[in-house]
Scaffold this active site. Structure first.
Site, PDB file in Angstrom:
ATOM      1  N   THR A  69       0.831  -1.212   0.000  1.00 25.69           N
ATOM      2  CA  THR A  69       0.000   0.000   0.000  1.00 25.69           C
ATOM      3  C   THR A  69       0.860   1.253   0.000  1.00 25.69           C
ATOM      4  OG1 THR A  69      -1.913  -1.035   1.040  1.00 25.69           O
ATOM      5  CG2 THR A  69      -1.672   1.331   1.351  1.00 25.69           C
ATOM      6  N   SER A 198       5.306  -6.540  -1.791  1.00 22.52           N
ATOM      7  CA  SER A 198       5.055  -6.659  -0.350  1.00 22.52           C
ATOM      8  C   SER A 198       5.675  -7.942   0.184  1.00 22.52           C
ATOM      9  CB  SER A 198       3.548  -6.661  -0.091  1.00 22.52           C
ATOM     10  OG  SER A 198       3.262  -6.863   1.278  1.00 22.52           O
ATOM     11  N   HIS A 200       4.765  -9.796   3.019  1.00 24.35           N
ATOM     12  CA  HIS A 200       3.947 -10.845   3.618  1.00 24.35           C
ATOM     13  C   HIS A 200       3.156 -11.668   2.604  1.00 24.35           C
ATOM     14  CE1 HIS A 200      -0.269  -9.104   3.669  1.00 24.35           C
ATOM     15  NE2 HIS A 200       0.423  -8.034   3.348  1.00 24.35           N
ATOM     16  N   THR A 236      13.144   5.386  10.445  1.00 29.83           N
ATOM     17  CA  THR A 236      14.133   4.340  10.687  1.00 29.83           C
ATOM     18  C   THR A 236      13.661   3.010  10.114  1.00 29.83           C
ATOM     19  OG1 THR A 236      14.817   5.444  12.725  1.00 29.83           O
ATOM     20  CG2 THR A 236      15.462   3.133  12.452  1.00 29.83           C
ATOM     21  N   CYS A 316      -7.216  -7.415   0.794  1.00 27.09           N
ATOM     22  CA  CYS A 316      -7.307  -6.459   1.899  1.00 27.09           C
ATOM     23  C   CYS A 316      -8.720  -5.960   2.155  1.00 27.09           C
ATOM     24  CB  CYS A 316      -6.395  -5.265   1.636  1.00 27.09           C
ATOM     25  SG  CYS A 316      -4.659  -5.698   1.502  1.00 27.09           S
TER      26      CYS A 316
END
Length: 371
Positions: A69, A198, A200, A236, A316
């Site tokens: 996303t 992505s 995952h 970070t 999603c």
């Protein structure tokens, strides 16, 4: 348990979990100049090289994000807002992931015009329609590589040649969240300027992803701060998550046989009144089937009670009570949309005969009750 919802998320692999656990010891900030920070920075460099190798790209083209996303939004919003003086016309498709469609809706409010390409009943865009939509004012094109509900592959390898003829200044972005490591991807060869992926979806951890950006593509950052990721994505870096992503990329074990076709054939032969949605060229990882005369949500929970986990919609958005915009764009009837189940696979095998037998039982029960 038989898990067939891998397009939503995959089970983290053992090597990805081990890499993350190991990286927790390298707890330094990758931006720090001391040894502990440099150890963390080496994890990022290793992961960048691993991803770049799979794309036949250079590591300097890889920027880490929190997932698909963010990568999609960074590419679409970041490029258009930075370069809007070059053009205000955009092209995408009606079957994109919400993270793409919502970004384009936002840009429409900012004064951009957007052409939304339709798809055939097989689930693919028309190249002639795409060519007709291009103009001298076209700034950006965004077409996904593999659809997240049907698994149908879009012809992204052919788009840039068409764009060079009619819209030579336009850039090409592709949402490759369901494509990375599952089909061949050659962004440099195909002229893809930006590519999103992505972690995952490939057995890494949630909260990790990356954006490939070709040379000479200038983007306005949508997250500002310390200038990490060479100014593209401040914040970070998630060192442990990126270490897991690197491990998953190196050891990704894809599907070795045509599970999708075999499984679809068994369903069609064993259960009456079913329709396979999306008959175009497929990644092999996603199968979408409509079971006439039932509500997909009822079947989903019936299968869950038998230890089989599937989905009723996109990766999603399956928990939202709204019809699939992908199937609607393909011309699937509302009745068949309501009865559509998505099965999505991984390299881990499963007893397909057992699943089909359970499906047949549960579909028959539901149909008897409804009728």
């Amino acid at each position: 348990m038989i898990y067939l919802d891998n397009a939503a998320t995959t089970k983290p692999s053992e090597n990805a979990i081990a890499a993350a656990n190991s990286a927790f010891s390298d707890f330094g900030n990758p931006s720090s100049l001391h040894r502990i920070g440099l150890d963390a920075e080496r994890i990022l460099k290793d992961a960048r090289c691993a991803v770049a190798e799979k794309l036949s790209a250079d590591e300097k083209n890889i920027f880490f994000t929190s997932g698909g996303t963010e990568s999609n939004n960074t590419a679409i919003l970041g490029y258009c807002l930075k370069n809007q003086k070059r053009g205000k016309h955009l092209i995408t498709t009606e079957i994109e992931h919400p993270s793409v469609l919502e970004a384009f809706k936002y840009l429409e409010k900012q004064g951009f015009s957007v052409t939304y390409l339709g798809v055939t009943k097989e689930g693919s865009i028309s190249l002639s329609e795409f060519e007709n939509a291009l103009s001298e004012d076209t700034l950006l094109v965004s077409v996904m590589a593999v659809n997240n509900e049907t698994g149908v592959i879009q012809p992204i390898d052919k788009l840039k040649d068409i764009m060079r003829k009619k819209s030579p200044k336009a850039v090409l972005h592709s949402d490759c969240v369901q494509a990375f490591l599952k089909i061949p991807l050659f962004p440099k060869k195909w002229g893809i300027d930006m590519l999103s992926a992505s972690g995952h979806k490939i057995h890494a951890l949630k909260g990790t992803g990356f954006l490939y950006i070709a040379e000479n593509i200038n983007i306005e950052p949508i997250i500002r701060g310390g200038g990490q990721e060479r100014g593209i994505r401040s914040g970070t870096e998630n060192t442990a998550g990126i270490a897991a992503l690197s491990a998953a990329v190196k050891k990704f074990d894809g599907i070795k046989t045509d599970i999708r076709t075999e499984f679809a054939d068994k369903i069609v032969k064993s259960i009456p009144d079913v329709t396979v949605n999306g008959t175009g060229e497929n990644s092999g990882y996603i199968l979408n089937v409509s079971f006439s005369g039932i509500k997909a949500e009822i079947l989903l929970h019936s299968l869950e009670a038998r230890g089989i986990f599937v989905s009723t919609g996109s990766a999603c958005s399956s928990n939202k009570p709204q019809p699939s915009h992908v199937l609607a764009a393909m011309g699937v009837s509302r009745k068949d949309i309501d009865g559509a189940i998505r099965f999505s696979f991984s390299g881990e095998g499963f007893d397909s005969d057992y699943v089909v037998s359970v499906l047949a039982e549960e579909v028959a029960k539901i149909r008897k009750y409804v009728r």
